[in-house]
Design a protein around this motif. Structure first.
Motif, PDB file in Angstrom:
ATOM      1  N   ASP A 152      -3.309 -34.294   6.129  1.00 20.27           N
ATOM      2  CA  ASP A 152      -4.394 -33.375   5.783  1.00 20.27           C
ATOM      3  C   ASP A 152      -3.906 -31.918   5.790  1.00 20.27           C
ATOM      4  OD1 ASP A 152      -6.281 -35.359   5.392  1.00 20.27           O
ATOM      5  OD2 ASP A 152      -6.877 -35.383   7.507  1.00 20.27           O
ATOM      6  N   ALA A 153      -3.003 -31.613   6.705  1.00 20.63           N
ATOM      7  CA  ALA A 153      -2.445 -30.263   6.746  1.00 20.63           C
ATOM      8  C   ALA A 153      -1.740 -29.942   5.430  1.00 20.63           C
ATOM      9  CB  ALA A 153      -1.475 -30.122   7.906  1.00 20.63           C
ATOM     10  N   LYS A 154      -1.066 -30.939   4.882  1.00 19.47           N
ATOM     11  CA  LYS A 154      -0.403 -30.767   3.581  1.00 19.47           C
ATOM     12  C   LYS A 154      -1.451 -30.686   2.463  1.00 19.47           C
ATOM     13  CE  LYS A 154       3.179 -32.786   0.620  1.00 19.47           C
ATOM     14  NZ  LYS A 154       2.360 -32.896  -0.600  1.00 19.47           N
ATOM     15  N   LYS A 155      -2.463 -31.529   2.543  1.00 20.49           N
ATOM     16  CA  LYS A 155      -3.519 -31.560   1.529  1.00 20.49           C
ATOM     17  C   LYS A 155      -4.232 -30.214   1.411  1.00 20.49           C
ATOM     18  CE  LYS A 155      -7.885 -34.006   0.585  1.00 20.49           C
ATOM     19  NZ  LYS A 155      -8.790 -35.072   1.086  1.00 20.49           N
ATOM     20  N   TYR A 156      -4.453 -29.564   2.559  1.00 22.88           N
ATOM     21  CA  TYR A 156      -5.206 -28.314   2.553  1.00 22.88           C
ATOM     22  C   TYR A 156      -4.316 -27.073   2.550  1.00 22.88           C
ATOM     23  CZ  TYR A 156      -9.076 -31.439   3.594  1.00 22.88           C
ATOM     24  OH  TYR A 156     -10.008 -32.445   3.535  1.00 22.88           O
ATOM     25  N   GLY A 157      -3.018 -27.273   2.383  1.00 24.24           N
ATOM     26  CA  GLY A 157      -2.115 -26.146   2.204  1.00 24.24           C
ATOM     27  C   GLY A 157      -1.626 -25.468   3.470  1.00 24.24           C
ATOM     28  N   LEU A 158      -1.860 -26.083   4.631  1.00 28.52           N
ATOM     29  CA  LEU A 158      -1.355 -25.504   5.873  1.00 28.52           C
ATOM     30  C   LEU A 158       0.148 -25.697   6.000  1.00 28.52           C
ATOM     31  CD1 LEU A 158      -4.177 -26.573   8.349  1.00 28.52           C
ATOM     32  CD2 LEU A 158      -3.698 -24.269   7.523  1.00 28.52           C
ATOM     33  N   VAL A 159       0.652 -26.779   5.414  1.00 26.60           N
ATOM     34  CA  VAL A 159       2.102 -27.016   5.368  1.00 26.60           C
ATOM     35  C   VAL A 159       2.474 -27.358   3.928  1.00 26.60           C
ATOM     36  CG1 VAL A 159       2.096 -27.848   7.761  1.00 26.60           C
ATOM     37  CG2 VAL A 159       1.974 -29.499   5.885  1.00 26.60           C
ATOM     38  N   SER A 191      -6.077 -24.459   0.456  1.00 23.55           N
ATOM     39  CA  SER A 191      -7.094 -25.106  -0.370  1.00 23.55           C
ATOM     40  C   SER A 191      -8.413 -24.357  -0.289  1.00 23.55           C
ATOM     41  CB  SER A 191      -7.298 -26.553   0.092  1.00 23.55           C
ATOM     42  OG  SER A 191      -8.403 -27.133  -0.561  1.00 23.55           O
ATOM     43  N   THR A 192      -9.105 -24.283  -1.401  1.00 18.50           N
ATOM     44  CA  THR A 192     -10.433 -23.659  -1.425  1.00 18.50           C
ATOM     45  C   THR A 192     -11.521 -24.680  -1.101  1.00 18.50           C
ATOM     46  OG1 THR A 192     -10.598 -24.082  -3.810  1.00 18.50           O
ATOM     47  CG2 THR A 192      -9.711 -21.943  -3.114  1.00 18.50           C
ATOM     48  N   LYS A 193     -11.146 -25.943  -0.928  1.00 16.33           N
ATOM     49  CA  LYS A 193     -12.115 -27.009  -0.669  1.00 16.33           C
ATOM     50  C   LYS A 193     -12.366 -27.224   0.824  1.00 16.33           C
ATOM     51  CE  LYS A 193     -10.891 -29.535  -4.893  1.00 16.33           C
ATOM     52  NZ  LYS A 193     -10.409 -30.815  -5.455  1.00 16.33           N
ATOM     53  N   GLU A 194     -11.607 -26.564   1.647  1.00 17.57           N
ATOM     54  CA  GLU A 194     -11.734 -26.775   3.090  1.00 17.57           C
ATOM     55  C   GLU A 194     -11.610 -25.438   3.805  1.00 17.57           C
ATOM     56  OE1 GLU A 194     -11.554 -29.134   6.856  1.00 17.57           O
ATOM     57  OE2 GLU A 194     -12.293 -29.478   4.822  1.00 17.57           O
ATOM     58  N   ASP A 195     -12.532 -25.175   4.713  1.00 12.11           N
ATOM     59  CA  ASP A 195     -12.437 -23.980   5.539  1.00 12.11           C
ATOM     60  C   ASP A 195     -11.535 -24.305   6.721  1.00 12.11           C
ATOM     61  OD1 ASP A 195     -12.695 -21.707   7.021  1.00 12.11           O
ATOM     62  OD2 ASP A 195     -14.835 -21.923   7.435  1.00 12.11           O
ATOM     63  N   VAL A 196     -10.287 -23.895   6.632  1.00 12.38           N
ATOM     64  CA  VAL A 196      -9.313 -24.235   7.671  1.00 12.38           C
ATOM     65  C   VAL A 196      -9.399 -23.305   8.869  1.00 12.38           C
ATOM     66  CG1 VAL A 196      -7.714 -25.259   6.014  1.00 12.38           C
ATOM     67  CG2 VAL A 196      -7.511 -22.825   6.586  1.00 12.38           C
ATOM     68  N   PHE A 197     -10.333 -22.346   8.836  1.00 12.38           N
ATOM     69  CA  PHE A 197     -10.419 -21.361   9.905  1.00 12.38           C
ATOM     70  C   PHE A 197     -11.540 -21.649  10.904  1.00 12.38           C
ATOM     71  CE2 PHE A 197      -8.426 -19.142   6.311  1.00 12.38           C
ATOM     72  CZ  PHE A 197      -7.244 -18.746   6.921  1.00 12.38           C
ATOM     73  N   GLU A 215      -3.722 -15.921   5.704  1.00 12.22           N
ATOM     74  CA  GLU A 215      -4.020 -15.814   4.275  1.00 12.22           C
ATOM     75  C   GLU A 215      -2.904 -15.075   3.535  1.00 12.22           C
ATOM     76  OE1 GLU A 215      -8.886 -15.905   4.098  1.00 12.22           O
ATOM     77  OE2 GLU A 215      -7.863 -13.958   4.270  1.00 12.22           O
ATOM     78  N   ARG A 216      -2.312 -14.099   4.186  1.00 13.30           N
ATOM     79  CA  ARG A 216      -1.199 -13.375   3.574  1.00 13.30           C
ATOM     80  C   ARG A 216       0.057 -14.258   3.521  1.00 13.30           C
ATOM     81  NH1 ARG A 216      -1.686  -9.175   6.512  1.00 13.30           N
ATOM     82  NH2 ARG A 216      -0.247  -9.809   8.159  1.00 13.30           N
ATOM     83  N   GLY A 217       0.327 -14.943   4.622  1.00 13.16           N
ATOM     84  CA  GLY A 217       1.522 -15.779   4.671  1.00 13.16           C
ATOM     85  C   GLY A 217       1.440 -17.002   3.786  1.00 13.16           C
ATOM     86  N   ARG A 218       0.213 -17.547   3.619  1.00 11.07           N
ATOM     87  CA  ARG A 218       0.024 -18.762   2.826  1.00 11.07           C
ATOM     88  C   ARG A 218      -0.703 -18.454   1.512  1.00 11.07           C
ATOM     89  NH1 ARG A 218       3.211 -22.558   3.713  1.00 11.07           N
ATOM     90  NH2 ARG A 218       1.695 -24.149   3.056  1.00 11.07           N
ATOM     91  N   ALA A 219      -0.517 -17.261   1.027  1.00 11.22           N
ATOM     92  CA  ALA A 219      -1.203 -16.827  -0.196  1.00 11.22           C
ATOM     93  C   ALA A 219      -0.946 -17.797  -1.344  1.00 11.22           C
ATOM     94  CB  ALA A 219      -0.723 -15.427  -0.592  1.00 11.22           C
TER      95      ALA A 219
END
Length: 334
Positions: A288-295, A273-279, A265-269
């Motif tokens: 999808d990783a791009k869509k949800y902000g992982l990349v 995405s708030t629409k998907e619980d990536v944890f 959360e700190r690194g990807r502040a």
């Protein structure tokens, strides 16, 4: 034999073993030795220096297209020394500086193994790159399913505190511990929208209870402990897992998991995405990783090198964790 094993891909990778087996059997059928004289010699791959130690790579922006990355010499003789990068050459970036490419490939381990560097090695290389005046930025070349918790946090923090910009490139898979590390980079590329994967954010511990199997085989195992060591090695495969031990392990996993989440959360502040619980531990394909902000983007190693050079030129993307801590202290009047 050890030299041959550690330097021959066919001896370590099953996909190469099958091909090598066919060739060897064909040679035997012809009455020839299993391997030709040249094939039997241990190979010296580019990531190993003249002393047999793993080295760091350097690349020049807009110059990786030929598929060649040059090893930076001088690191093996003393990991703490300033890297003696090759002199001369040109660069597409205005400063003429180089971009270091650190391989994070295979299982993440603190001390490394036959096929990968350990996080201790990678921290040393990262620090050396930060001290080298010829290197302007750093790229993490990642293809890893994750691995050992111990050592991961240290390396991830080193990436976040890097004085020079760090860009991550996921080449196939960046999962679990590998993603923990990648998340601390200023920018993350993944190699493909359909065949690249990122995620598996979380931790686990496996316990195998073999008591029933052993009893069926006629074995009864009893562990004897010294009088005061009543809690020693309670997590094992020959004793049923007690509720107390299960609760203790669960507490440890939860604590480590929260540390993992906080780092991501700190690194990807501002990017997740708030629409998907990536944890939840789910692994996402590149799109999808791009869509949800992982990349941040789909791209190549060349793109990652160019991005790192651009960040170095603009003076951004360095020391993200240090900057955020400093900002927090200033806001609180400390």
């Amino acid at each position: 034999m050890e030299d041959l094993l550690t330097s021959s891909a066919w001896a370590l990778e099953s996909k190469y073993y099958g091909l090598a087996k066919q060739r060897i059997q064909a040679r035997w059928a012809q009455g020839l030795p299993a391997l030709a004289a040249e094939e039997a010699k241990p190979r010296r791959y580019p990531h190993v220096d003249k002393d047999g130690y793993a080295t760091m790579w350097h690349a020049v922006a807009e110059a990786v297209g030929n598929g060649i990355l040059h090893p930076v010499e001088g690191l093996a003789s003393a990991m703490s020394q300033v890297l003696a990068g090759p002199r001369g050459g040109s660069s597409a970036n205005t400063s003429g500086s180089k971009v270091a490419v650190l391989p994070i490939q295979g299982t993440v381990q603190k001390r490394g193994g036959y096929c990968s560097l350990g996080t201790k090695d990678l921290v040393a290389q990262l620090n050396a790159a930060n001290r080298d005046p010829e290197i302007a930025a750093i790229v993490l070349d990642i293809d890893s399913p994750g691995g050992q918790v111990d050592g991961t946090e240290e390396f991830a923090q080193a990436c976040a505190l890097s004085a020079k910009p760090v860009v991550a490139y996921i080449d196939g898979l960046g999962a679990s511990a590998a993603y923990w590390i990648a998340s601390q980079a200023s920018f993350i590329y993944i190699n493909s929208a359909s065949t690249g994967y990122a995620g598996s954010l979380g931790v686990l511990c496996m316990s195998i209870d073999q008591t029933a199997f052993l009893e069926k085989q006629g074995y009864k195992v009893e562990i004897l402990r010294s009088s005061r060591a009543v809690d020693k090695a309670r997590l094992n495969s020959v004793e049923p897992l007690s509720d107390v031990v299960r609760a203790s392990v669960q507490a440890d996993l939860d604590q480590i998991g929260e540390t993992f989440i906080a780092a991501v959360e700190r690194g990807r502040a501002g990017k997740l995405s708030t629409k998907e619980d990536v944890f939840t531990g789910k692994v996402y394909r590149g799109s999808d990783a791009k869509k949800y902000g992982l990349v941040d983007a789909i791209g190549s190693l060349q793109d990652a090198v160019n991005k790192a050079a651009q960040l170095a030129q603009s003076g951004s993307g360095a020391g993200k964790l240090a900057s955020s801590i400093t900002q927090t202290l200033q806001q609180n009047g400390i």
